[in-house]
Every structure is written in structure tokens, then in C-alpha cells.
Design an enzyme around this catalytic site. Structure first.
Site, PDB file in Angstrom:
ATOM      1  N   LYS A  48       0.885  -1.141   0.000  1.00 39.68           N
ATOM      2  CA  LYS A  48      -0.071  -0.069  -0.081  1.00 39.68           C
ATOM      3  C   LYS A  48       0.785   1.202   0.006  1.00 39.68           C
ATOM      4  O   LYS A  48       0.573   2.259  -0.642  1.00 39.68           O
ATOM      5  CB  LYS A  48      -0.819   0.009   1.214  1.00 39.68           C
ATOM      6  CG  LYS A  48      -2.238  -1.031   0.969  1.00 39.68           C
ATOM      7  CD  LYS A  48      -2.772  -1.015   2.346  1.00 39.68           C
ATOM      8  CE  LYS A  48      -3.810  -2.190   2.221  1.00 39.68           C
ATOM      9  NZ  LYS A  48      -4.753  -2.530   3.472  1.00 39.68           N
ATOM     10  N   GLN A  92      -4.980  -1.536   9.575  1.00 40.46           N
ATOM     11  CA  GLN A  92      -4.599  -2.795   9.102  1.00 40.46           C
ATOM     12  C   GLN A  92      -5.227  -3.933   9.602  1.00 40.46           C
ATOM     13  O   GLN A  92      -5.146  -4.385  10.831  1.00 40.46           O
ATOM     14  CB  GLN A  92      -3.077  -2.848   8.889  1.00 40.46           C
ATOM     15  CG  GLN A  92      -2.721  -4.219   7.791  1.00 40.46           C
ATOM     16  CD  GLN A  92      -3.284  -4.063   6.295  1.00 40.46           C
ATOM     17  OE1 GLN A  92      -3.245  -3.054   5.782  1.00 40.46           O
ATOM     18  NE2 GLN A  92      -3.833  -5.157   5.697  1.00 40.46           N
ATOM     19  N   ASP A 115     -11.697   3.241   4.094  1.00 37.25           N
ATOM     20  CA  ASP A 115     -11.885   1.636   3.728  1.00 37.25           C
ATOM     21  C   ASP A 115     -13.599   1.736   3.714  1.00 37.25           C
ATOM     22  O   ASP A 115     -13.953   0.590   3.020  1.00 37.25           O
ATOM     23  CB  ASP A 115     -11.323   0.831   4.698  1.00 37.25           C
ATOM     24  CG  ASP A 115     -10.155   0.089   4.870  1.00 37.25           C
ATOM     25  OD1 ASP A 115      -9.868  -0.043   3.338  1.00 37.25           O
ATOM     26  OD2 ASP A 115      -9.366  -0.259   5.713  1.00 37.25           O
TER      27      ASP A 115
END
Ligand code: NAP
Length: 278
Positions: A48, A92, A115
């Protein structure tokens, strides 16, 4: 039969993003919160951060040992919410079992929840007023649209009802006027349902589970699964070789949905930065 080249489509999105970001008057910032030691997470986070750098997003890693209290992590999340250089925050997954992941996520400001897993953004999607949409479902919609595959009026069957794929995807497809059926492990007569699907999306996490018997002639197959087969080779939830001659479109694994997820995540950081830049 058409193979949907997610890798190429994602590349085009990233290239376009790079140009758009260069024209912003700020450098978008993404904070990645990594708690504890997890080998797979280390790789995901590294990927990422690399993807961020390539498009001009400043990725910052916030590491926690896993010995901190939940309150200490929440305090850091609150600081990140207030930080004007940060436009997106992700925790995460998975976090160590001693923490409540859902609870921690709830402290991310809705406009930085890139997200899209928070209650606010899920609610906006459910109300057909989407704000930040979870990256994998957003990527799947983009793939279908890129290939000019009609969604409105089509019967879309999703196998899997997770918070990160199945549920938000069902809402996103409904918002595009599909007739949506969601299946899961308690669904009876799975084959009977899936073999009526115009568009079948599979997100169950079981290597090569879906064979010809589950699909109708000419169906569009979107394979979200990421598994290892008996030879330790990356494969999807769909038995690609077994179904490929029966379908009109199919996403391969690797190179289908996976690359889209990261591209759409970057896109969410950009969208969030654009709003903040106003
Ligand atoms: P998850 O949270 O484990 O959810 C799996 C879902 O599949 C559950 O709803 C489960 O039903 C259902 N299911 C499991 N076995 C089934 C069966 N035999 N018949 C019908 N339904 C069944 O998984 P996830 O996080 O959504 O991920 C699914 C897969 O997609 C994994 O392989 C993951 O690695 C992959 N993935 C890929 C990407 C990408 O970017 N390519 C992103 C996210 C996930 P219940 O709810 O009843 O348990």
C-alpha cells in the site's frame, strides 16, 4: 469469452490518479495504523505504501507493538482525525485479538474512513447517497462498467456476506438497479440460485469451489477469492479452467479484482483529499 484484465484497468486508474493528484494544491496523506506482528500484514502495508508513493500520496505508517491499551490507540486515531495533512486513515486488519477492531474503526472520522467500513459510510451506501465506498466492491463496479456490462435489471448473485465485500457490494449493485441475491454458508440450494445469475460474484475464500454446475451459460463471473491451490499456486474461489468455456466474461486470479482494490483505495484517498482541499 472475455477475460477482464483487472491489472490493466487498475494501471489506467492509477496513471490517471497520478495526473489528478499532481494537479491538486496539496499532497494527499494516508495514515496506515499497523498493530502487532503479522507477516501478511507487513506485506500488504508495504504494498500500500509503495502504491501511494507511485501516485503521489504520502503514506505514513503508524506502528503499535500490540502492548498499548485500546485507549492509547484511540488517542492516536483522534490525533490523526485532527491532522490536516492526513486525508485517509486505515487500520490494517486483522488487529491482535485483545483489541476490538470494529470499535477502533468507529473512531476514524467518516471523511477519513477511506476503507468505507464505518457505520456512517455503510449507511450512506445503504441510502444510495454513497460517500466513501469500500475498495473491493467499488473496484468490481468499475470493472463491470469498464467492460460495458449492463447491471440494471440483471440478476446479480453474490456468494459471501462479509462486511468488506459481500454486504457493501450488494448495496452498490442495488444502487445500480440490479436485482440482488446474497448467499452465504447457510443458504440452501446454492447451485439452484447461482445458476440463475446473470452476474455471479464469488467471495467465500474456498479454492476453486465454483464449477460449471453452479453457473448459467453466458454468465459474467467475478472471482474475488484469493487462495492457494494444492500446488501452492494463487487461485480464486472459481475453478477457472472448468468454467471458462461457459461464461461471457470472467476475472482471472491473479490479475482480476485484486489490483482494483488497491487502485480504488488510492482513489478514495484522492477523493477525500479533494474535499479537504476545497
Ligand atoms: P469472509 O469474511 O471469510 O466471508 C466469507 C463469506 O463466504 C461468508 O459470508 C460465508 O458465509 C460465505 N461462505 C463461506 N463458505 C461458503 C459456502 N461453502 N457456501 C456459501 N457461502 C459460503 O471472507 P472475505 O473477507 O469476504 O473474503 C472472501 C475471499 O475474498 C477470500 O479469499 C479473500 O482473501 C478474498 N478477498 C479478496 C480481495 C481482493 O482484493 N481481491 C479483497 C477482500 C477479500 P457465513 O457468513 O454464513 O459464514
Amino acid at each position: 469469452m472475455n477475460i477482464i484484465n483487472g491489472k490493466q484497468i487498475a494501471k489506467e486508474i492509477r496513471e490517471n490518479l497520478q495526473k489528478e493528484i499532481a494537479n491538486l494544491n496539496i499532497i494527499p496523506g494516508l495514515a496506515i495504523v499497523l498493530i502487532g506482528n503479522n507477516e501478511a500484514s507487513e506485506i500488504y502495508v508495504r504494498n500500500k505504501l509503495k502504491a501511494c508513493e507511485e501516485v503521489g500520496i504520502k503514506g505514513e505508517l503508524y506502528r503499535f507493538k500490540g502492548t498499548e491499551t485500546e485507549e492509547e490507540i484511540i488517542l492516536s486515531l483522534k490525533k490523526l482525525n485532527e491532522d490536516p495533512h492526513i486525508n485517509g486513515i486505515i487500520i490494517q486488519s486483522p488487529v491482535p485479538a485483545k483489541y476490538n477492531e470494529e470499535y477502533l474503526n468507529s473512531f476514524i472520522s467518516p471523511n477519513k474512513d477511506i476503507d468505507g467500513f464505518g457505520i456512517y459510510n455503510m449507511g450512506m451506501l445503504a441510502s444510495n447517497t454513497p460517500n466513501l465506498v469500500a475498495a473491493t466492491p467499488a473496484g468490481i463496479i468499475k470493472l463491470l462498467e469498464h467492460e460495458n456490462i449492463p447491471i440494471a435489471g440483471k440478476h446479480a448473485v453474490i456468494i459471501g456476506r462479509s462486511k468488506i465485500v459481500g454486504r457493501p457490494l450488494a448495496l452498490a449493485l442495488l444502487n445500480k438497479d440490479a436485482t440482488v441475491t446474497i448467499c452465504h454458508s447457510k443458504t440452501k440450494n446454492l447451485q439452484e440460485i447461482t445458476s440463475k445469475a446473470d452476474i455471479l460474484i464469488v467471495a467465500i475464500g474456498k479454492a476453486k469451489y465454483i464449477t460449471q454446475d453452479y453457473i448459467k451459460d453466458g454468465a459474467v463471473i467475478i472471482d474475488v477469492g484469493m487462495n492457494r491451490d494444492s500446488n501452492n499456486k494463487l487461485c480464486g474461489d472459481v475453478d477457472y479452467d472448468n468454467v471458462v468455456d461457459k461464461v461471457s466474461y470472467i476475472t482471472p486470479v491473479p490479475g482480476g479484482v485484486g489490483p482494483m482494490t488497491i487502485a480504488m483505495l488510492l482513489n478514495n484517498v484522492y477523493e477525500s483529499a479533494k474535499k479537504g482541499a476545497k
